[in-house]
Design a protein around this motif. Structure first.
Motif, PDB file in Angstrom:
ATOM      1  N   LYS A  18       0.814  -1.220   0.000  1.00 58.95           N
ATOM      2  CA  LYS A  18       0.000   0.000   0.000  1.00 58.95           C
ATOM      3  C   LYS A  18       0.842   1.262   0.000  1.00 58.95           C
ATOM      4  N   TYR A  19       1.995   1.215   0.645  1.00 59.14           N
ATOM      5  CA  TYR A  19       2.830   2.419   0.673  1.00 59.14           C
ATOM      6  C   TYR A  19       3.316   2.765  -0.726  1.00 59.14           C
ATOM      7  N   SER A  20       3.803   1.750  -1.413  1.00 59.87           N
ATOM      8  CA  SER A  20       4.289   1.984  -2.769  1.00 59.87           C
ATOM      9  C   SER A  20       3.151   2.493  -3.638  1.00 59.87           C
ATOM     10  N   PHE A  21       1.990   1.898  -3.451  1.00 60.18           N
ATOM     11  CA  PHE A  21       0.863   2.261  -4.298  1.00 60.18           C
ATOM     12  C   PHE A  21       0.504   3.731  -4.096  1.00 60.18           C
ATOM     13  N   PHE A  22       0.433   4.153  -2.838  1.00 61.77           N
ATOM     14  CA  PHE A  22       0.139   5.562  -2.569  1.00 61.77           C
ATOM     15  C   PHE A  22       1.181   6.455  -3.218  1.00 61.77           C
ATOM     16  N   GLY A  23       2.427   6.048  -3.080  1.00 58.68           N
ATOM     17  CA  GLY A  23       3.506   6.843  -3.674  1.00 58.68           C
ATOM     18  C   GLY A  23       3.296   7.005  -5.161  1.00 58.68           C
ATOM     19  N   GLY A  24       2.970   5.899  -5.819  1.00 57.51           N
ATOM     20  CA  GLY A  24       2.782   5.956  -7.267  1.00 57.51           C
ATOM     21  C   GLY A  24       1.623   6.858  -7.638  1.00 57.51           C
ATOM     22  N   VAL A  25       0.512   6.730  -6.904  1.00 56.62           N
ATOM     23  CA  VAL A  25      -0.663   7.537  -7.235  1.00 56.62           C
ATOM     24  C   VAL A  25      -0.364   9.015  -7.021  1.00 56.62           C
ATOM     25  N   ARG A  26       0.259   9.315  -5.912  1.00 57.38           N
ATOM     26  CA  ARG A  26       0.608  10.714  -5.633  1.00 57.38           C
ATOM     27  C   ARG A  26       1.491  11.269  -6.724  1.00 57.38           C
ATOM     28  N   SER A  27       2.470  10.474  -7.106  1.00 56.37           N
ATOM     29  CA  SER A  27       3.418  10.934  -8.106  1.00 56.37           C
ATOM     30  C   SER A  27       2.702  11.285  -9.394  1.00 56.37           C
ATOM     31  N   SER A  28       1.770  10.426  -9.818  1.00 52.48           N
ATOM     32  CA  SER A  28       1.129  10.717 -11.100  1.00 52.48           C
ATOM     33  C   SER A  28       0.315  11.991 -11.018  1.00 52.48           C
ATOM     34  N   SER A  29      -0.442  12.184  -9.923  1.00 45.92           N
ATOM     35  CA  SER A  29      -1.253  13.400  -9.891  1.00 45.92           C
ATOM     36  C   SER A  29      -0.361  14.635  -9.777  1.00 45.92           C
ATOM     37  N   GLN A  30       0.737  14.486  -9.058  1.00 46.00           N
ATOM     38  CA  GLN A  30       1.647  15.621  -8.917  1.00 46.00           C
ATOM     39  C   GLN A  30       2.271  16.010 -10.251  1.00 46.00           C
ATOM     40  N   MET A  31       2.686  14.993 -10.993  1.00 45.33           N
ATOM     41  CA  MET A  31       3.338  15.258 -12.274  1.00 45.33           C
ATOM     42  C   MET A  31       2.376  15.970 -13.219  1.00 45.33           C
ATOM     43  N   ILE A  32       1.117  15.477 -13.241  1.00 45.36           N
ATOM     44  CA  ILE A  32       0.153  16.079 -14.162  1.00 45.36           C
ATOM     45  C   ILE A  32      -0.048  17.541 -13.802  1.00 45.36           C
ATOM     46  N   SER A  33      -0.185  17.827 -12.498  1.00 44.23           N
ATOM     47  CA  SER A  33      -0.454  19.217 -12.137  1.00 44.23           C
ATOM     48  C   SER A  33       0.709  20.128 -12.481  1.00 44.23           C
ATOM     49  N   TYR A  34       1.926  19.602 -12.351  1.00 43.84           N
ATOM     50  CA  TYR A  34       3.044  20.518 -12.577  1.00 43.84           C
ATOM     51  C   TYR A  34       3.512  20.566 -14.009  1.00 43.84           C
ATOM     52  N   GLU A  35       3.218  19.508 -14.765  1.00 42.33           N
ATOM     53  CA  GLU A  35       3.617  19.525 -16.168  1.00 42.33           C
ATOM     54  C   GLU A  35       2.974  20.706 -16.890  1.00 42.33           C
ATOM     55  N   ILE A  36       1.700  20.964 -16.536  1.00 45.44           N
ATOM     56  CA  ILE A  36       0.976  22.019 -17.236  1.00 45.44           C
ATOM     57  C   ILE A  36       1.613  23.375 -16.950  1.00 45.44           C
ATOM     58  N   CYS A  37       1.879  23.652 -15.675  1.00 45.76           N
ATOM     59  CA  CYS A  37       2.503  24.935 -15.337  1.00 45.76           C
ATOM     60  C   CYS A  37       3.852  25.053 -16.031  1.00 45.76           C
ATOM     61  N   MET A  38       4.555  23.915 -16.068  1.00 43.71           N
ATOM     62  CA  MET A  38       5.894  23.937 -16.644  1.00 43.71           C
ATOM     63  C   MET A  38       5.815  24.302 -18.118  1.00 43.71           C
ATOM     64  N   GLY A  39       4.911  23.634 -18.812  1.00 45.12           N
ATOM     65  CA  GLY A  39       4.760  23.915 -20.239  1.00 45.12           C
ATOM     66  C   GLY A  39       4.347  25.356 -20.466  1.00 45.12           C
ATOM     67  N   LEU A  40       3.362  25.831 -19.686  1.00 49.38           N
ATOM     68  CA  LEU A  40       2.875  27.194 -19.902  1.00 49.38           C
ATOM     69  C   LEU A  40       3.947  28.216 -19.538  1.00 49.38           C
ATOM     70  N   SER A  41       4.756  27.890 -18.535  1.00 48.28           N
ATOM     71  CA  SER A  41       5.681  28.914 -18.064  1.00 48.28           C
ATOM     72  C   SER A  41       6.792  29.190 -19.064  1.00 48.28           C
ATOM     73  N   ILE A  42       7.105  28.254 -19.938  1.00 47.08           N
ATOM     74  CA  ILE A  42       8.194  28.600 -20.866  1.00 47.08           C
ATOM     75  C   ILE A  42       7.669  29.175 -22.174  1.00 47.08           C
ATOM     76  N   ILE A  43       6.348  29.253 -22.319  1.00 49.19           N
ATOM     77  CA  ILE A  43       5.833  29.863 -23.555  1.00 49.19           C
ATOM     78  C   ILE A  43       6.315  31.307 -23.714  1.00 49.19           C
ATOM     79  N   PRO A  44       6.310  32.137 -22.649  1.00 49.56           N
ATOM     80  CA  PRO A  44       6.870  33.486 -22.809  1.00 49.56           C
ATOM     81  C   PRO A  44       8.307  33.471 -23.329  1.00 49.56           C
ATOM     82  N   VAL A  45       9.100  32.537 -22.848  1.00 51.81           N
ATOM     83  CA  VAL A  45      10.489  32.466 -23.296  1.00 51.81           C
ATOM     84  C   VAL A  45      10.536  32.204 -24.788  1.00 51.81           C
ATOM     85  N   ILE A  46       9.709  31.257 -25.222  1.00 42.51           N
ATOM     86  CA  ILE A  46       9.703  30.913 -26.636  1.00 42.51           C
ATOM     87  C   ILE A  46       9.178  32.086 -27.453  1.00 42.51           C
TER      88      ILE A  46
END
Ligand code: SF4
Ligand code: SF4
Lengths: 176, 380
Positions: free
Chosen positions: B160-188
């Motif tokens: 269960k510990y590993s499973f929670f870790g995996g689930v958390r990781s996926s939701s975290q990645m999704i939330s931050y990927e978007i900000c990351m992508g949007l944040s470099i658009i000004p640079v481009i």
């Protein structure tokens, strides 16, 4: 009764997180510079630095046997220490002192005296119980060996570490 | 003729891969772990590993041998696979975290073009493994793959510990990927370029995005654009922290709640691969930040332009090496910053993390794009 704990009201700046984070970063980097300049107390680097000079008098290190000022073995093999020793680290084989010896009147001395330093817990009870003040805890703490047998201190070794202690119990002197 | 050039391309690319990925990044990974331990120690008024040096001598070199000893230890430990895991995925997961991190190294330019005189001809070798025109997009595409490694690890471990870790990781990645992508658009938008090599060259000539102090950078527009660039920089850096699972965003492996998170059931070299993957991602992340915002390999104040102006056999080799050194020092500085932050800031709570990602950074990044566009149009 329920106790209501009010959340502290945060000001706008505190809500932003950033000032707090920067404050934290400054604190940690200050510590880093301080340790780089050697201004903080850090762990002692053991084998190179030692605390030996600061050991208090009551420090309980390895138990040892001592001789008195006439080079006589103080121990009379009463075996009290052997009985009191909580982990049973001490093994004594009592022996007679030949009648024609200078200290013949003392009657007994240990033939063998072994302290298993793997067992010893440095409690100091042997020192306390000894009626002859023959066994003492010295300041040696780094007792090492590569085998179990090596960790058993025999009589010779115990006297070697213990050395001589003068002017304690002198009741045998007059019987000389 | 064509065949000869192709062969040269092949060989030079191989050399670059071996040099940059295997030698530079891997060594840096090992020594980042060491730096992490030493730096955290001095922050916390401790000493840190300072013993391991040259074996069988008393020379300790301030503990520089530690990473090698650690690596050996990982290789020699028992590789234990618990009975209750799904073996195939359990074995696959560590590789899946390690590989994407190293793959994204391919587009990071680590030096200017090398001109090697060989016989009559001069061979030009750009110091980037793959000089492709979709640089940042490629990086996002590849680094987001690493979440699969973590999710698969969490799921296949059957705990269960590993499973929670995996689930958390996926939701975290999704939330931050978007900000990351949007944040470099000004640079481009500002640079009008997606090729990382060209992005660096433009910054080398006209001032880094965060330090427009020479060339065309000394204009009203550049300095006004500094506002959105700084916002982008902050959001992007924080997103990289989240993306690489570094504290304060290390919820997938948060020890206090989840034992060790997604790698709870792993041991020996498989565990080490997760470890290496995390640090490699950190290094590549720093490389990307440096490339996008701090002028990549270029020296400050247009000095690179003077260096590049020196043509001739000798300079063709020396200049890229100087630039490589410059790139590496920037990356190392950033890594130290990563470490510094990790040992200063406590872990976010999970809802705070989500709120930060979706409510604040997402909106700010969007507004930032608009702001950049307005500044660019008004001050054209
Ligand atoms: S110090 Fe305690 S444990 Fe050690 S020999 Fe004496 S009585 Fe036994
Ligand atoms: S050391 Fe002291 S207590 Fe132990 S046998 Fe000798 S005299 Fe008795």
């Amino acid at each position: 009764m329920a106790i209501v704990v009010n959340r502290p009201k945060l000001s706008f700046l505190e809500n932003l997180y950033f000032p707090g984070i920067i404050k934290g970063l400054i604190i940690t980097i200050k510590h880093a510079f301080k340790s780089l300049r050697g201004e903080t107390h850090v762990t002692m680097q053991y084998p190179e630095e030692k605390w030996d000079a600061h050991l208090p008098d009551y420090y309980r290190g390895a138990p040892t046997l001592v001789k008195d000022e006439h080079e006589r073995e103080r121990c009379v093999s009463c075996q009290l220490c052997e009985f009191i020793c909580p982990p049973r680290a001490i093994t004594i084989t009592p022996g007679e002192i030949p009648k024609d010896d200078k200290w013949g009147k003392v009657e007994k001395a240990p033939k063998a005296f072994e302290i298993d330093m793997i067992r010893c817990i440095y409690c100091g009870l042997c020192e306390e119980v000894c009626p002859e003040q023959a066994i003492y805890l010295r300041k040696d703490y780094a007792i090492t060996g590569t085998s179990r047998a090596e960790m058993v201190h025999d009589k010779e070794k115990l006297y070697e570490i213990g050395g001589v202690r003068t002017g304690l119990v002198n009741k045998w002197n007059e019987l000389k | 003729m064509l065949a000869a050039i192709d062969l040269f391309f092949l060989v030079s690319t191989m050399v670059k891969i071996v040099f940059f990925v295997m030698v530079v990044v891997m060594t840096l990974v090992a020594y980042t772990v060491y730096a992490e331990r030493r730096f955290s120690a001095i922050i916390q008024d401790r000493v840190g590993p300072n013993r391991v040096g040259i074996p069988f001598t008393k020379i300790s070199l301030a503990g520089l041998g530690q990473p090698i000893a650690d690596g050996l230890k990982f290789l020699l430990k028992e590789d234990f696979t618990p009975k209750h895991v799904n073996t195939f995925y359990y074995w696959l997961a560590p590789a899946l975290t390690m590989v994407p991190a190293l793959m994204s190294a391919a587009v990071v330019p680590f030096g200017s073009e090398m001109a090697i005189p060989f016989g009559d001809e001069i061979y030009r070798v750009p110091l980037v493994i793959a000089d492709i025109n979709v640089g940042p997009v490629f990086v996002f595409a590849i680094t987001s793959l690493s979440v699969y490694g973590i999710v698969i690890a969490g799921w296949s471990s059957n705990s269960k510990y590993s499973f929670f870790g995996g689930v958390r990781s996926s939701s975290q990645m999704i939330s931050y990927e978007i900000c990351m992508g949007l944040s470099i658009i000004p640079v481009i938008m500002i640079l009008g370029e997606l090729n990382l090599t060209k992005i660096v060259e433009a910054q080398s000539a006209n001032g880094w995005l965060l330090l427009p102090a020479w060339g065309n950078g000394l204009s009203m527009q550049s300095w006004l654009l500094l506002i959105p660039v700084i916002i982008s920089f902050v959001i992007f850096t924080i997103s990289i922290f989240a993306e690489t699972n570094r504290l304060p965003f290390d919820l997938p492996e948060c020890e206090t709640e989840l034992v060790a998170g997604y790698h709870t059931e792993y041991s020996s070299m498989k565990f080490a691969l997760f470890f290496l993957g995390e640090y490699a991602a950190m290094i590549i992340g720093s490389g990307i930040i440096v490339t996008l915002f701090l002028g990549g390999w270029s020296l400050p104040f247009g000095l690179s332009e003077h260096l590049l102006a020196n043509k001739g056999g000798f300079w063709g080799i020396i200049t890229p090496l100087i630039h490589f050194g410059c790139f590496m020092s920037k990356v190392v500085a950033f890594l130290l910053f990563f470490i510094w932050v990790r040992w200063s800031i406590p872990r976010f709570r999970y809802d705070q993390l989500m709120r930060l990602g979706w409510v604040f950074f997402f909106e700010i990044a969007l507004a930032n794009i608009v702001l950049t566009a307005i500044i660019m149009v008004v001050l054209r």
